[in-house]
Design a protein around this motif. Sequence first.
Motif, PDB file in Angstrom:
ATOM      1  N   PHE A 244      49.887 -58.125  16.683  1.00 28.44           N
ATOM      2  CA  PHE A 244      50.609 -57.691  15.481  1.00 28.44           C
ATOM      3  C   PHE A 244      49.870 -56.502  14.854  1.00 28.44           C
ATOM      4  O   PHE A 244      50.481 -55.498  14.497  1.00 28.44           O
ATOM      5  CB  PHE A 244      50.724 -58.851  14.490  1.00 28.44           C
TER       6      PHE A 244
ATOM      7  N   PHE B 113      55.633 -58.399  16.201  1.00 26.86           N
ATOM      8  CA  PHE B 113      56.203 -58.219  14.874  1.00 26.86           C
ATOM      9  C   PHE B 113      56.293 -59.550  14.136  1.00 26.86           C
ATOM     10  O   PHE B 113      56.024 -60.600  14.725  1.00 26.86           O
ATOM     11  CB  PHE B 113      57.549 -57.511  14.996  1.00 26.86           C
ATOM     12  N   ILE B 114      56.702 -59.505  12.867  1.00 24.30           N
ATOM     13  CA  ILE B 114      56.685 -60.724  12.064  1.00 24.30           C
ATOM     14  C   ILE B 114      57.459 -61.893  12.703  1.00 24.30           C
ATOM     15  O   ILE B 114      56.979 -63.016  12.675  1.00 24.30           O
ATOM     16  CB  ILE B 114      57.163 -60.444  10.636  1.00 24.30           C
ATOM     17  N   PRO B 115      58.641 -61.629  13.289  1.00 25.66           N
ATOM     18  CA  PRO B 115      59.314 -62.763  13.931  1.00 25.66           C
ATOM     19  C   PRO B 115      58.407 -63.457  14.953  1.00 25.66           C
ATOM     20  O   PRO B 115      58.429 -64.678  15.070  1.00 25.66           O
ATOM     21  CB  PRO B 115      60.526 -62.109  14.609  1.00 25.66           C
TER      22      PRO B 115
ATOM     23  N   LEU C 183      56.043 -65.686  13.085  1.00 29.16           N
ATOM     24  CA  LEU C 183      56.714 -66.873  12.553  1.00 29.16           C
ATOM     25  C   LEU C 183      56.898 -67.928  13.636  1.00 29.16           C
ATOM     26  O   LEU C 183      56.716 -69.119  13.396  1.00 29.16           O
ATOM     27  CB  LEU C 183      58.078 -66.482  11.983  1.00 29.16           C
ATOM     28  N   ILE C 184      57.240 -67.467  14.834  1.00 32.86           N
ATOM     29  CA  ILE C 184      57.452 -68.433  15.910  1.00 32.86           C
ATOM     30  C   ILE C 184      56.110 -69.026  16.339  1.00 32.86           C
ATOM     31  O   ILE C 184      56.007 -70.218  16.612  1.00 32.86           O
ATOM     32  CB  ILE C 184      58.190 -67.772  17.104  1.00 32.86           C
TER      33      ILE C 184
ATOM     34  N   LYS D 231      55.311 -71.706  13.997  1.00 32.37           N
ATOM     35  CA  LYS D 231      56.075 -72.933  14.291  1.00 32.37           C
ATOM     36  C   LYS D 231      55.392 -73.749  15.368  1.00 32.37           C
ATOM     37  O   LYS D 231      55.284 -74.971  15.271  1.00 32.37           O
ATOM     38  CB  LYS D 231      57.496 -72.568  14.757  1.00 32.37           C
TER      39      LYS D 231
ATOM     40  N   LEU E  48      51.615 -65.853   1.200  1.00 32.19           N
ATOM     41  CA  LEU E  48      52.451 -66.938   1.731  1.00 32.19           C
ATOM     42  C   LEU E  48      51.839 -67.618   2.951  1.00 32.19           C
ATOM     43  O   LEU E  48      52.438 -68.513   3.525  1.00 32.19           O
ATOM     44  CB  LEU E  48      53.829 -66.368   2.086  1.00 32.19           C
TER      45      LEU E  48
ATOM     46  N   ASN F 179      51.430 -68.997  -2.809  1.00 30.62           N
ATOM     47  CA  ASN F 179      51.840 -68.119  -3.905  1.00 30.62           C
ATOM     48  C   ASN F 179      51.599 -68.790  -5.255  1.00 30.62           C
ATOM     49  O   ASN F 179      52.479 -68.815  -6.109  1.00 30.62           O
ATOM     50  CB  ASN F 179      53.325 -67.775  -3.713  1.00 30.62           C
TER      51      ASN F 179
END
Lengths: 223, 297
Positions: A67, A73-75, A78-79, A82, A115, A140
């Motif tokens: 990254f 990238f951000i997706p 995120l995965i 998970k 976050l 946050n």
Amino acid sequence: MMNEKLKLLAICIERGKVDSQTSYPPDMQGQSGASELTRELLDEDVDPNDILAKALMVGMQRIGDKFGNGQAFIPDLLIAAKAMYAAMAHLKPYFDSGAARHKGTIILGTVAGDLHDIGKNLVRMVMEGDGWKVIDLGTNVSAEKFVDSVRSNPGSMVGLSALLTTTMLNMGPITQKVKELNAETKVFVGGAPLSQQFCDKIGADGYFPDPQSLVRHLNTKPN
Amino acid sequence: MIKVLDRIQAGEVLLSDGAMGTELQKRGLPTGACPEEFNVTHAEIVQSIYRDYYRAGSDIIETNTFGGTRSRLAIHGKENEVYRFNRRGAELAREVCPPGRFVAGSMGPTGEILEPLGTLSVAKAYDYFAEQAEALAEGGVDIIYVETMMAIEEAEIAVKAVKEKTGLPVVGSMTFNLTDGGVRTSMGVDAATMVGRLTAVGADLLGANCGTGVEVVLAAIEEMQPLSPLPFLAQPNAGIPQMTDHLIVYPETPQSFEQKIEQVLQFRIGILGGCCGTGPEHIIRLRTLLNKHHPVG
Ligand code: B1M
């Protein structure tokens, strides 16, 4: 064999392969994912700390580096997150001490503007496992929320997490406001961009690079 | 009065403003506080920034409403203030806007991630943007900048909401990074995807703002120009922020910023300005630069 599995697990985190049911990533369809591999490693009596350090953190580091280089990238992050959570769900019981009485209470949260919660949740898991009560304020979290929580839970410590060089700056004002309410309240900080030097500068009581060192400190210090 | 879009479409390069956030902090906004709340609690400070930018030579200034969607205000427990904060932010600008100049309503990302990766539904995102756009329009803005977007779906929804709810001219601007495979947003969106999809929902200008400095904005517009007949907005940061003790500093001085931005003017620019780390000093420089390139009269 075990090492192979740890390597495979690191790849599952990096590529975001959650479990065997998920169709993502397409080239790993039908294969075991982070969930199954973690389960198998635990059943083979591999130390949960090793699973964390030698597989989960390694995979996260790799995708983070990609990254940083503009190759992911951000997706993708995120995965990966998970997959990390799927693995952590199996680790949780192993960190659970089952102790009935708490050694003390820590109010924990990721600071305002930030976050990232994987590191904070690991701190929570390890601390609960070591017999501490954790009040988790989530991500946050504003200075006001920390102060309110300290007010309603007298005698608690505070733990702050931040993963961004921008949001770590919010740790100073939060520490200050907590100390204004009660100068005795201990504030501990952690997160990848931090350092002991930064901790000293903002007037916090300790920086810990990982949850284990935080717990070790708490267990040795006279209360 | 000649409308903002007419002037841009006639080939003029309009000068926008510099940063709002860093200026607010300089003038007393505490770290972590809600910037948009200042529109009602510290109107004089917000207006002093607007005024300074007009004085520095801005044709267009942006309202202090970047984080004015319901989801962003909720971080400060102010989710029920969307209408008041946005409308007031626009009115304050209108009050100090000299004749022949303009007010742009600023709309930034929701801060949430759309389904299926995140939890935000398309319908909810649309409502967030529609609500903000309507309040800005009521406050009297001439144009709306949908800016600093990273997810293409979110940018699309925002542009669509502005168009459908207000009919105002709208800029669709995203934040890019330089990678070996060309410019990409943090969500992985490339220039071609952005141009195609934001044009389809009715953006009047396309843009690149924020990011790591002039270089990346230049690269983004260079990639976009052959793909679209639309004019562009360019509002780069003053370089990559660096940490010193407790402060974040931006390396580009007004001088070095001006030198770099001159290259941007070879493209079909409609709106030029600065983002994080730029202030009235940078805008004064850009005014001089623009006057040199496009002599008035
Ligand atoms: C109280 O006492 C203590 C004691 C110890 C404590 C402690 C407290 N807190 C933590 N610790 C310690 O214990 C833990 C276990 O050992 C450790 O916790 P860590 O949190 O360090 O480690 C975790 C267990 C594993 N690490 C992680 O979970 C972070 C992994 C990386 C890949 C990462 C992820 C996954 C994400 N991200 Co973000 N992300 C990156 C990360 C790169 C990396 N390699 O670290 C980093 C942190 N991200 C970054 C960025 C830029 C961003 N991210 C963003 C978003 C995200 C996701 C949401 C997509 C996702 C988070 C998902 C989630 N639920 O948390 C954005 C910010 C969003 C926001 N406002 O917070 C965004 C700004 C991207 C964007 N343009 O939008 C970079 C920060 C750069 C910087 N210098 O500030 C980054 C280093 C990646 C990179 N290489 O560029 C220790 O630090």
